[in-house]
Design a protein around this motif. Sequence first.
Motif, PDB file in Angstrom:
ATOM      1  N   ASP A 157     -39.920  69.541 104.603  1.00 55.81           N
ATOM      2  CA  ASP A 157     -38.400  69.532 104.584  1.00 55.81           C
ATOM      3  C   ASP A 157     -37.602  70.484 103.632  1.00 55.81           C
ATOM      4  OD1 ASP A 157     -39.005  68.723 107.178  1.00 55.81           O
ATOM      5  OD2 ASP A 157     -38.315  66.608 106.615  1.00 55.81           O
ATOM      6  N   GLU A 206     -38.768  73.757 103.401  1.00 53.75           N
ATOM      7  CA  GLU A 206     -38.307  75.157 105.110  1.00 53.75           C
ATOM      8  C   GLU A 206     -36.783  75.284 104.810  1.00 53.75           C
ATOM      9  OE1 GLU A 206     -39.664  76.346 107.542  1.00 53.75           O
ATOM     10  OE2 GLU A 206     -41.040  75.411 106.660  1.00 53.75           O
ATOM     11  N   ARG A 259     -36.053  78.045 102.097  1.00 51.97           N
ATOM     12  CA  ARG A 259     -35.797  79.306 103.470  1.00 51.97           C
ATOM     13  C   ARG A 259     -34.714  79.610 104.346  1.00 51.97           C
ATOM     14  NH1 ARG A 259     -42.449  78.461 104.204  1.00 51.97           N
ATOM     15  NH2 ARG A 259     -43.359  78.696 102.213  1.00 51.97           N
ATOM     16  N   GLU A 260     -34.177  79.027 104.879  1.00 51.71           N
ATOM     17  CA  GLU A 260     -33.692  78.727 106.284  1.00 51.71           C
ATOM     18  C   GLU A 260     -31.770  79.370 105.059  1.00 51.71           C
ATOM     19  OE1 GLU A 260     -32.354  74.701 107.998  1.00 51.71           O
ATOM     20  OE2 GLU A 260     -34.229  74.646 109.061  1.00 51.71           O
TER      21      GLU A 260
END
Length: 224
Positions: A94, A97, A100-101
Amino acid sequence: MGACKAPISNLQLPSSSPINKTPENITRRFFLFSLPLCASSSIVTTTPLLVLANNIPTVQANSCVARAESYDPVNRAEKEASATLSRRISEAIDLLEKGREFQAQGDFIDALLYFTQVVENYKDFAFSEYARVGRALALYEIGDKEEAIAEMEDVSISLKGYPEVHAALAAALYVDKHAPLLAENQFTIATLLDPHYTDLSYVKETKHWPPSLISSLQRFITLS
């Protein structure tokens, strides 16, 4: 008138009468009651024993099935350890991610925060090396280029063959370290694995590189 019947008391029982207690009959009875219980019971009646014998395998089979269903090869401590590991993996993914967002949105400060959490708290997982790549890109963008290059060099060894880190290191070595030969070696590795890194739009739109690193890659490609 018919023949006169003799009084019962005067009648002689034949020697073959079953109630005549001869030594032979006494011996047979003694033999019968001296037999073991299982043998004498089978002589008296066999039906109940047959029913019981037929039921024994079924009872044993049911018992085995019940034991097999209740058997658990994993003990409580192992289950708790597995649950903890699964939770940590989920948390790390999580965070990766989210980093990366934020990177895709161009928010490299927040991206650096999430990538760093993965690197520091979940370094026992192999995929934390990919968080180090994202962290290096974010560090490069916010101006900490020395640490960014050190991170890239380290990850280029641990993730040898991962084209993105080789391409990023090539751009940084060429512009910031003035090491064109080292940069060329790294870029050769990157483009052999993935030719897309010769395309600036690819690193911008697909890999979401920071503007400063895209600029360095452009200078390397054009040798300017």
